[in-house]
Design a protein around this motif. Structure first.
Motif: not given
Ligand code: SF4
Length: 92
Positions: A23-39
């Motif tokens: 798989w790949v991670l979300n390519t939208d850096e902003k969305q990706l950062a939001t999920v990572i921050r939440g985790l």
């Protein structure tokens, strides 16, 4: 408070995990950062990386299902192309 180290480690883990499954991670850096921050926030707060997009019941036993990677993600990626949080994406 979630610190940068936790976020960096989680991002590394997510990349490795995605790669392992093709798989790949979300390519939208902003969305990706939001999920990572939440985790990272949940990991710091509760000691477990609970999904930031799902409601915890407060029952530790039940909430194991929503520790990332949650029990739902494989089906979601197969059926919808991404997990509910849009962290992991299939490549086809
Ligand atoms: S929906 Fe995605 S980000 Fe949320 S726990 Fe499941 S795999 Fe992790």
């Amino acid at each position: 408070m979630a610190d940068d180290t936790t976020e960096t480690e989680l991002l590394k883990w997510a990349r490795r995990y995605a790669k392992k499954h093709g798989w790949v991670l979300n390519t939208d850096e902003k969305q990706l950062a939001t999920v990572i921050r939440g985790l990272a926030r949940n990991k710091t707060r509760f000691g477990r990386q609970y999904c930031p997009c799902r409601l915890r019941s407060g029952d530790e036993e039940k909430d194991r299902a929503i520790e990332c990677p949650c029990v739902y993600h494989k089906d979601e990626i197969a059926n919808d192309g991404s997990c509910h949080c849009k962290l992991f994406f299939s490549t086809h």
